[in-house]
Design an enzyme around this catalytic site. Structure first.
Site, PDB file in Angstrom:
ATOM      1  N   GLN A   1      30.663 -10.158  22.512  1.00  0.00           N
ATOM      2  CA  GLN A   1      29.349  -9.856  23.088  1.00  0.00           C
ATOM      3  C   GLN A   1      28.312 -10.879  22.631  1.00  0.00           C
ATOM      4  OE1 GLN A   1      28.148  -5.805  22.352  1.00  0.00           O
ATOM      5  NE2 GLN A   1      30.071  -4.938  23.100  1.00  0.00           N
ATOM      6  N   ILE A   2      28.363 -11.225  21.347  1.00  0.00           N
ATOM      7  CA  ILE A   2      27.399 -12.188  20.803  1.00  0.00           C
ATOM      8  C   ILE A   2      27.568 -13.554  21.462  1.00  0.00           C
ATOM      9  CG2 ILE A   2      26.707 -13.422  18.706  1.00  0.00           C
ATOM     10  CD1 ILE A   2      27.533 -10.918  17.121  1.00  0.00           C
ATOM     11  N   LEU A   3      28.816 -13.965  21.674  1.00  0.00           N
ATOM     12  CA  LEU A   3      29.089 -15.281  22.248  1.00  0.00           C
ATOM     13  C   LEU A   3      28.603 -15.414  23.684  1.00  0.00           C
ATOM     14  CD1 LEU A   3      32.672 -15.781  20.786  1.00  0.00           C
ATOM     15  CD2 LEU A   3      30.647 -17.135  20.206  1.00  0.00           C
TER      16      LEU A   3
ATOM     17  N   PHE B   1      35.283 -18.583  13.223  1.00  0.00           N
ATOM     18  CA  PHE B   1      36.562 -18.617  12.519  1.00  0.00           C
ATOM     19  C   PHE B   1      37.694 -18.646  13.543  1.00  0.00           C
ATOM     20  CE2 PHE B   1      40.243 -16.361  10.794  1.00  0.00           C
ATOM     21  CZ  PHE B   1      40.433 -17.001   9.582  1.00  0.00           C
ATOM     22  N   SER B   2      38.608 -19.580  13.386  1.00  0.00           N
ATOM     23  CA  SER B   2      39.694 -19.748  14.358  1.00  0.00           C
ATOM     24  C   SER B   2      40.996 -19.184  13.826  1.00  0.00           C
ATOM     25  CB  SER B   2      39.882 -21.229  14.691  1.00  0.00           C
ATOM     26  OG  SER B   2      41.023 -21.404  15.517  1.00  0.00           O
TER      27      SER B   2
ATOM     28  N   ARG C   1      18.758  -7.219  21.877  1.00  0.00           N
ATOM     29  CA  ARG C   1      19.922  -6.554  21.296  1.00  0.00           C
ATOM     30  C   ARG C   1      19.583  -5.501  20.248  1.00  0.00           C
ATOM     31  NH1 ARG C   1      24.262  -6.755  24.552  1.00  0.00           N
ATOM     32  NH2 ARG C   1      24.820  -8.887  25.126  1.00  0.00           N
TER      33      ARG C   1
END
Length: 231
Positions: free
Chosen positions: A90-92, A102-103, A197
């Site tokens: 949602q943030i993205l 983080f991947s 938000r």
């Protein structure tokens, strides 16, 4: 969930030395090291005689009330956010920000899992849920989350033991898996994000992040927070 400041825009030491050479007062040079003062200093670019005034609130209020948003784009802030993969998605969606996340392709998924409360679906508003579930259902949902996360981690570890790549093994992990991201934007972007938000209509877990971000920003930019009514 956790939110903290990583960095914010600061005036360069070279510019402070240049102003000192131009006989700027020590008081003004000290104040200019605060990002809000720097923002108003930049806003007064067309009024050089007023750039070293020590009064900032009046112009800050005027710019906010009249929508002079370019002023608020002069200062950036980067926050670190720890949350679940579900809320991170949602943030993205706030694409005007710059993100680093983080991947799970490059690192083992060892940040843990986020547990959330059980809430009933609002049948009149698909974007809302209602906190009136029975304790029995709450307990069941907590146990279900633990069961899913524990089983997923066992299978994830087994996949890695078998040599399955991290980018493939991550498909075994639920949306409750924790992630960490850095979110950078101008104060204009942060004002929009927080006001949107932190309000009703946002999922509670995301709303809590926006409220935490508002608190962090209010601590770092107290004058702006006062103008916005965030204090």
């Amino acid at each position: 969930m956790n939110v903290r400041l990583i960095s914010k825009t600061e005036v360069s030491q070279e510019h402070l030395r240049a102003l000192a050479d131009e006989s700027a007062s020590a008081e003004f040079l000290a104040v200019l090291q605060e990002p809000e003062a720097l923002m108003i200093y930049i806003a007064r670019v067309s009024a050089p005689a007023s750039q070293q005034k020590l009064e900032f609130r009046g112009l800050l209020e005027y710019c906010y009330q009249h929508g002079h948003w370019s002023v608020f784009e002069m200062i950036d802030a980067t926050l670190e956010i720890q949350t679940s993969r579900a809320i991170a998605q949602q943030i993205l969606r706030h694409r005007s920000f710059v993100f680093q996340e983080f991947s799970q392709r490059y690192a083992e998924a060892r940040l843990g899992f986020e547990e959330v409360q059980a809430r009933r679906q609002d049948l009149k508003n698909r974007q809302n849920s209602i906190d009136d579930m029975s304790q029995q259902d709450q307990d069941w949902f907590q146990e279900a989350q633990k069961e899913v996360s524990q089983r997923a981690l066992v299978l994830y570890d087994e996949a890695r033991r078998r040599g399955i790549a991290k980018e493939q093994a991550r498909f075994l992990l639920p949306l409750s898996t924790r992630t960490r991201l850095y979110m950078k934007g101008s104060l204009r972007q942060w004002i929009h994000y927080v006001n949107l938000r932190a309000a009703d209509g946002t999922q509670k877990e995301h709303q809590e992040i926006a409220i935490a971000a508002r608190h962090v920003l209010a601590m770092e930019f107290p004058l702006l927070a006062s103008v916005l009514g965030w204090d």
